[in-house]
Design an enzyme around this catalytic site. Sequence first.
Site, PDB file in Angstrom:
ATOM      1  N   HIS A 141       0.815  -1.215   0.000  1.00 45.95           N
ATOM      2  CA  HIS A 141       0.000   0.000   0.000  1.00 45.95           C
ATOM      3  C   HIS A 141       0.848   1.266   0.000  1.00 45.95           C
ATOM      4  CE1 HIS A 141      -3.711  -2.182   0.496  1.00 45.95           C
ATOM      5  NE2 HIS A 141      -3.253  -2.804   1.573  1.00 45.95           N
ATOM      6  N   ARG A 179       7.373  -5.425   2.808  1.00 49.26           N
ATOM      7  CA  ARG A 179       6.098  -6.079   2.540  1.00 49.26           C
ATOM      8  C   ARG A 179       5.866  -6.033   1.032  1.00 49.26           C
ATOM      9  NH1 ARG A 179       0.134  -4.949   5.101  1.00 49.26           N
ATOM     10  NH2 ARG A 179       0.397  -2.880   4.181  1.00 49.26           N
ATOM     11  N   ASP A 210      18.160  -9.125  -3.123  1.00 50.00           N
ATOM     12  CA  ASP A 210      19.396  -8.635  -3.725  1.00 50.00           C
ATOM     13  C   ASP A 210      19.734  -7.226  -3.239  1.00 50.00           C
ATOM     14  OD1 ASP A 210      19.801 -10.953  -5.149  1.00 50.00           O
ATOM     15  OD2 ASP A 210      19.182 -10.125  -7.088  1.00 50.00           O
ATOM     16  N   GLU A 263      -4.835 -12.508   7.512  1.00 47.37           N
ATOM     17  CA  GLU A 263      -5.744 -11.397   7.219  1.00 47.37           C
ATOM     18  C   GLU A 263      -7.118 -11.866   6.725  1.00 47.37           C
ATOM     19  OE1 GLU A 263      -3.368  -7.670   5.786  1.00 47.37           O
ATOM     20  OE2 GLU A 263      -2.835  -9.325   4.454  1.00 47.37           O
ATOM     21  N   ASP A 270      -7.936  -5.795   8.037  1.00 50.57           N
ATOM     22  CA  ASP A 270      -8.444  -6.742   7.049  1.00 50.57           C
ATOM     23  C   ASP A 270      -9.040  -7.979   7.707  1.00 50.57           C
ATOM     24  OD1 ASP A 270      -7.832  -5.173   4.869  1.00 50.57           O
ATOM     25  OD2 ASP A 270      -5.858  -6.051   4.577  1.00 50.57           O
TER      26      ASP A 270
END
Length: 257
Positions: A45, A71, A85, A150, A176
């Site tokens: 988000h 996330r 990486d 969630e 959620d």
Amino acid sequence: MHATIRRAALDGRFLAGTWLSLGHADAAEMAALAGFDWLLFDHEHGASDWRDLQHQLQAAAAGGSAAAVLRVGAIDALAFKRALDLGVHGLMVPDVRDAQAAQQLVDLARVPPLGRRGAATSTRNCAYGRDYAQYVATINERLWLMAQIESSDGLAQADAIAAVDGIDVLFVGPTDLGIALGLGAGTPSDPAFRDVLARVAQAAAAHGKAAGVLARDAAQARDYRALGYSVIAMGSDRGLLAQGMRQCARQLRDLAS
């Protein structure tokens, strides 16, 4: 802290974090300087792209020793490789619904023999090649993997998800999850939602894993702590900035009246 944070989580130590959604290096440096144990860079988000993330990680490293967790938007092999990486210390995956998804997360994030991710020899995570051998030998022990609970499916399968070797934290998305269960934006003060939160924490503990959550304020954080949650984030750069601006505007308007 970042070199040992996975072990600290599995040992049940309290780990304080915050959310970074703006995608700005200055915010990452400020958060690292503030003294958090871990920082969550939000690509679900949040506003940042991959170049922003690199600059944020560099700024956070300059500001302190907080572990950097990304996330991602979903379980995605390419996204995992790019993030790892660049040198993130952990991954959070939203809405993990069953053990199969949790195992896929582990397979794509960890290097053999625990997973099947390949590691390049000249990327930032191994000091551009200088520490490659050490990186490959130690990354499975150091890499921190969080599976978000969630949904009603995820809640029902929380025990099976926690049982997957390589998953370190069951991390509740309270808004959620609460909505999915018909409880609205779930809070730890709601008795029905407290029972849900306790189930997740108990599932994690039963398999030697940590339980994590995002708290809106200190009162919520205390409630989560009492329920057995030890990986707790509070606040976000976006939310704190918006809140501070609103407060300043109100205070100035009060002067006019």
